[in-house]
Each structure stands twice: as structure tokens, then as C-alpha cells.
Design a protein around this motif. Structure first.
Motif, PDB file in Angstrom:
ATOM      1  N   MET A   1       0.826  -1.201   0.000  1.00  0.00           N
ATOM      2  CA  MET A   1       0.000   0.000   0.000  1.00  0.00           C
ATOM      3  C   MET A   1       0.866   1.259   0.000  1.00  0.00           C
ATOM      4  SD  MET A   1      -3.005   1.162  -0.144  1.00  0.00           S
ATOM      5  CE  MET A   1      -4.526   1.357   0.681  1.00  0.00           C
ATOM      6  N   ARG A   2       1.975   1.236   0.745  1.00  0.00           N
ATOM      7  CA  ARG A   2       2.846   2.423   0.783  1.00  0.00           C
ATOM      8  C   ARG A   2       3.355   2.792  -0.601  1.00  0.00           C
ATOM      9  NH1 ARG A   2       5.702  -0.030   5.360  1.00  0.00           N
ATOM     10  NH2 ARG A   2       4.493   0.524   7.177  1.00  0.00           N
ATOM     11  N   LEU A   4       1.869   2.469  -3.412  1.00  0.00           N
ATOM     12  CA  LEU A   4       0.808   3.192  -4.116  1.00  0.00           C
ATOM     13  C   LEU A   4       0.710   4.634  -3.637  1.00  0.00           C
ATOM     14  CD1 LEU A   4      -2.132   0.626  -4.290  1.00  0.00           C
ATOM     15  CD2 LEU A   4      -0.736   1.458  -6.160  1.00  0.00           C
ATOM     16  N   VAL A   5       0.879   4.836  -2.338  1.00  0.00           N
ATOM     17  CA  VAL A   5       0.825   6.191  -1.777  1.00  0.00           C
ATOM     18  C   VAL A   5       1.940   7.038  -2.366  1.00  0.00           C
ATOM     19  CG1 VAL A   5       1.088   7.564   0.333  1.00  0.00           C
ATOM     20  CG2 VAL A   5      -0.313   5.485   0.353  1.00  0.00           C
ATOM     21  N   LYS A   7       3.683   6.518  -5.093  1.00  0.00           N
ATOM     22  CA  LYS A   7       3.478   6.693  -6.536  1.00  0.00           C
ATOM     23  C   LYS A   7       2.471   7.811  -6.782  1.00  0.00           C
ATOM     24  CE  LYS A   7       1.886   4.437 -10.715  1.00  0.00           C
ATOM     25  NZ  LYS A   7       1.397   3.226 -11.360  1.00  0.00           N
ATOM     26  N   ALA A   8       1.400   7.815  -6.010  1.00  0.00           N
ATOM     27  CA  ALA A   8       0.377   8.853  -6.166  1.00  0.00           C
ATOM     28  C   ALA A   8       0.945  10.231  -5.838  1.00  0.00           C
ATOM     29  CB  ALA A   8      -0.820   8.545  -5.282  1.00  0.00           C
ATOM     30  N   ALA A  52      -4.862   4.545  -3.890  1.00  0.00           N
ATOM     31  CA  ALA A  52      -3.807   4.712  -2.881  1.00  0.00           C
ATOM     32  C   ALA A  52      -4.399   4.988  -1.507  1.00  0.00           C
ATOM     33  CB  ALA A  52      -2.871   5.846  -3.291  1.00  0.00           C
TER      34      ALA A  52
END
Length: 85
Positions: A1-2, A4-5, A7-8, A52
Motif C-alpha cells: 500500500m505504501r 501506491l501512496v 506513486k500517487a 492509494a
């Protein structure tokens, strides 16, 4: 999940959208009006932010309303601060 954060957060348009949402909830249309890129591109950015966990989306009539989800920011910040010890 991190991942995705981060990357966002890496994209300036997505960071700008998050800045706008700090002032309050906005519809997808209101967000799109602030940018000179197509609605499809804004939709892509919003989708990435949603996946994210940085924003939440709810339907209000025919509109999609986006809200900042600060819990994910707090978790990412705590994770980063752990490296400063």
C-alpha cells in the motif's frame, strides 16, 4: 500500500488535487475545471489517488464527490519518521 501512496504523491497534478481537497470536498467536475488537461486525465489521477487511499469518493446524485482521507497521510508520515531515529 505504501508504494501506491508514494506513486500517487510523485505526480505534481495529483499533489495539486490533494492541495485543493485540503480546502474541502469537491466534485470531479469542480476538480477538472481547475486544470487544462482532459477530464479523462483527471479521472485517471483521481482513480490513482482513490486506489492509494488518499481520497475517498461518494456519489451525490449524478456527481462524484471527493474527500481527502488524512489517515493514510498520517500512517505514511509515521513510517517515514521511523527512519529519523
Amino acid at each position: 500500500m505504501r508504494s501506491l501512496v508514494f506513486k500517487a504523491l510523485a505526480d505534481p497534478t495529483r499533489r495539486s488535487i490533494l492541495d485543493r481537497l485540503r480546502e474541502g470536498d469537491l466534485s470531479a467536475g469542480e476538480i477538472a475545471e481547475a486544470y487544462e488537461i482532459g477530464k479523462a486525465s483527471i479521472s485517471h489521477h483521481l482513480n490513482l489517488l482513490k486506489h492509494a487511499g488518499l481520497v475517498r469518493c461518494r456519489r451525490q446524485g449524478q456527481q462524484q464527490i471527493y474527500t481527502l482521507h488524512t489517515t493514510v497521510f498520517q500512517e505514511a508520515l509515521q513510517w517515514l519518521l521511523a527512519f529519523s531515529k
